[in-house]
Design an enzyme around this catalytic site. Structure first.
Site, short mmCIF file in Angstrom:
data_model
loop_
_atom_site.label_atom_id
_atom_site.label_comp_id
_atom_site.label_asym_id
_atom_site.label_seq_id
_atom_site.Cartn_x
_atom_site.Cartn_y
_atom_site.Cartn_z
N TYR A 110 0.88 -1.17 0.00
CA TYR A 110 0.00 0.00 0.00
C TYR A 110 0.92 1.22 0.00
O TYR A 110 1.98 1.21 -0.61
CB TYR A 110 -0.93 -0.11 1.22
CG TYR A 110 -2.03 0.91 1.30
CD1 TYR A 110 -2.76 1.30 0.18
CD2 TYR A 110 -2.36 1.48 2.53
CE1 TYR A 110 -3.78 2.23 0.29
CE2 TYR A 110 -3.39 2.40 2.64
CZ TYR A 110 -4.09 2.78 1.51
OH TYR A 110 -5.09 3.71 1.61
N LYS A 183 -5.66 -1.52 -2.05
CA LYS A 183 -6.78 -1.43 -1.11
C LYS A 183 -7.39 -2.81 -0.87
O LYS A 183 -7.76 -3.17 0.25
CB LYS A 183 -7.85 -0.49 -1.66
CG LYS A 183 -7.48 0.97 -1.66
CD LYS A 183 -7.57 1.58 -0.28
CE LYS A 183 -7.35 3.07 -0.33
NZ LYS A 183 -7.43 3.73 0.97
#
Length: 572
Positions: A110, A183
């Site tokens: 991420y 995500k």
């Protein structure tokens, strides 16, 4: 319709799977492939004899090998590439590895590393389990979604971006699909949402990024970004089709440009189950930190005064949610809004007829008449230093992308009027932070309570170790997604977002100087479960929950997918 390669059978946590594929088709499917962990008996039944090294390697040994391979990578981008390849090869092994080392690996899968991966998407391209939709081929939207081969009730979450506002790096064209897969990884690792029930989607509407348009390897549409009516028609066609194909899925908007982000959320949130993480997720985690800080001061949120430096998507979203929470304490919305001073690139947002601002900033415009007695550095200009000097805020939030804008003079001015100032330099990446924690602590003699957008190491000051809270959206959005799916909410309401903020704040224990304002990312499963239960309860109270929760904790636990090799069921 051809028989599916595998079927997840009832039994909770994805613990029983019927495999219909055989031979190399098994090894090519990441959900059922377990590589050298297949037993000799399983290899015979699946026609894998001779296709794998002889020795059987259990999951724990695979994890040790995978972690060592991860550590041997020399750069963060190489580690990202390794984990991406592992995810596309062996779903179980990837998510178990990520879950076991979440604090270490989340900055790789991420932010911040994913930003570099997105910029190099066309060069580093590997197979991505997502959907690419082109503004030049709107008639193929339904076909594209149907090509996933999934039934209407098999998707809980659609993560969609048009890539205009990717992190702090802006327009990245078709490469934005990577932020959606990032995500997805966090939704699963943090909240146990089955990865097969999450679908990343990029809306390729072109790009204004000249570097991409002049790159012969770029894989997206080669024209400027489509805007206006044609853009709106394309997005609307996508939304209507997505709801038709996957009627129970929450649509998660990710990294849209500021104008479109607010506009699209407001347009669709009353019609479908939809959520914007940059607006609502950011607001929730920042509000959590502020709630925890206010509680530590034994004060009320309604007694604070706020300066939001950077009134874009995130900044205004934070202000909007804080007003919702202050209204719960008894203030009218006008009374709450009067406690906010919001800046744009030209300084304080005011009702001066010569000042231009976005529609979503309009409610925060201060009357120019109320500034007549202000002491300012330049007449007619109301910049951050002027605002802090005249307002004496108790909370200073930075969402400006202006590095170093929380100067020593401004912070000391704030600290001279507030015993425990709450200061949140949230801009990402670290190079864009409005200030660094070590300076903030030194400038306030250790009195500041701090949350940042990027991760920072603890700061030692006069013998006290200050743990710096990271206002990471991962503390809230996975739990929101889990809660929505748990009760099958038809909408995401303001009360549900407020509930997520209150849930995280309730897990924060600020008892002495140096304590973090927020829980650690190492505790994400517990945080996400707590958020999910509060969100589902708020959905039920708002009348948008289609599935009653008669035994919430057990129902939530049963809904969580666990990264472990399931029992294999074979056809007779």
């Amino acid at each position: 319709m051809p028989k599916r390669q595998y079927e997840v059978l009832p039994g909770g946590h994805g613990s029983r799977v019927k495999i219909n594929a055989r031979g190399r088709a098994v090894l090519r499917n990441p959900r059922i492939n377990r590589g050298t962990a297949f037993t000799l008996e399983e290899r015979q039944k699946l026609e894998l004899v001779g296709l794998l090294p002889t020795n059987v390697t259990p999951l724990e040994a695979q994890l040790r090998r995978a972690y060592e391979r991860f550590r041997l990578a020399e750069t963060s981008l190489e580690r990202f590439a390794y984990l991406q390849a592992l995810r596309e090869r062996n779903t179980i092994l990837f998510y178990r590895l990520l879950s076991d080392h979440l604090a270490e690996m989340m900055p790789i899968v991420y932010t911040p590393t994913i930003g570099e991966a997105i910029k190099g998407f066309s060069l580093w391209y590997q197979a991505v389990n997502g959907i690419f939709l082109s503004v030049d081929q709107p008639d193929s939207i339904e076909e594209s979604l149907q090509n996933c081969g999934l039934d209407p009730n098999e998707i809980d979450l659609l993560i969609v971006t048009d890539s205009e506002g990717i992190l702090g790096i802006g327009d990245q064209g078709v490469g934005g699909i990577q932020i959606c897969t990032g995500k997805k990884s966090v939704y699963t690792a943090a909240a146990g949402i089955d990865p097969d029930r999450i679908l990343p989607i990029v809306l390729d509407v072109g790009t204004d990024n000249l570097r991409l348009l002049n790159d012969e390897l770029y894989m997206g549409e080669r024209h400027g970004r489509v805007r206006g009516e044609r853009y709106d028609q394309f997005v609307d066609h996508f939304v209507r089709t997505a709801v038709k194909v996957f009627p129970h899925a929450m649509l998660h908007w990710e990294d849209f440009g500021a104008n479109n982000a607010h506009r699209l959320l407001q347009k669709y949130r009353g019609e479908i189950c939809t959520f914007n993480d940059d607006i609502q997720g950011t607001a929730a985690v920042v509000a959590s930190a502020i709630l925890a800080g206010v509680k530590a001061k034994h004060e009320r949120l309604a007694d604070q005064s706020f300066v939001i430096h950077g009134g874009g998507t995130a900044g205004v979203g934070i202000a909007d949610l804080l007003i919702d929470l202050m209204a719960k304490e008894g203030l009218t919305r006008d009374e709450a809004r009067a406690r906010f001073w919001v800046t744009s690139s030209r300084g304080l947002v005011t009702d001066d007829a010569t000042q231009k601002f976005r529609d979503f900033q309009r409610p925060y415009a201060r009357g120019i008449g109320e500034l007549a007695d202000w002491e300012v550095d330049r007449p007619g200009h109301y910049m951050l230093a002027d605002i802090v000097r005249n307002v004496h805020p108790t909370v200073l939030v930075g969402t400006s992308g202006q590095p170093g804008s929380f100067t020593e003079a401004i912070v000391k001015d704030m600290g001279s009027h507030v015993a425990r100032p709450l200061i949140l330099p949230l801009s990402n990446p670290t190079s864009l932070a409005e200030a660094v924690p070590s300076d903030l602590i030194a400038w306030t003699d250790g009195r500041a309570m701090i949350a940042t957008g990027s991760p920072f190491a603890p700061v030692s000051y006069h013998g006290v170790a200050y743990t710096i809270a990271q206002a990471n959206n991962a503390l809230v959005f996975p739990g929101i997604g889990l809660g929505v799916g748990l009760c099958r909410a038809s909408r995401v309401t303001d009360a549900m977002i407020a509930a997520s903020a209150e849930a995280v704040a309730a897990l924060s224990l600020v008892q002495k100087p140096g304590d973090s304002l927020l829980p650690s990312v190492e505790d994400l499963r517990r945080v996400s479960g707590t958020v999910a239960l509060r969100v589902a309860a708020a959905a039920e109270a708002d009348g948008v929950a289609a599935r009653p929760l008669t035994n919430p904790v057990d129902q939530m636990f049963d809904a969580m997918w666990i990264a472990a090799y399931p029992e294999l069921i074979f056809e007779d």
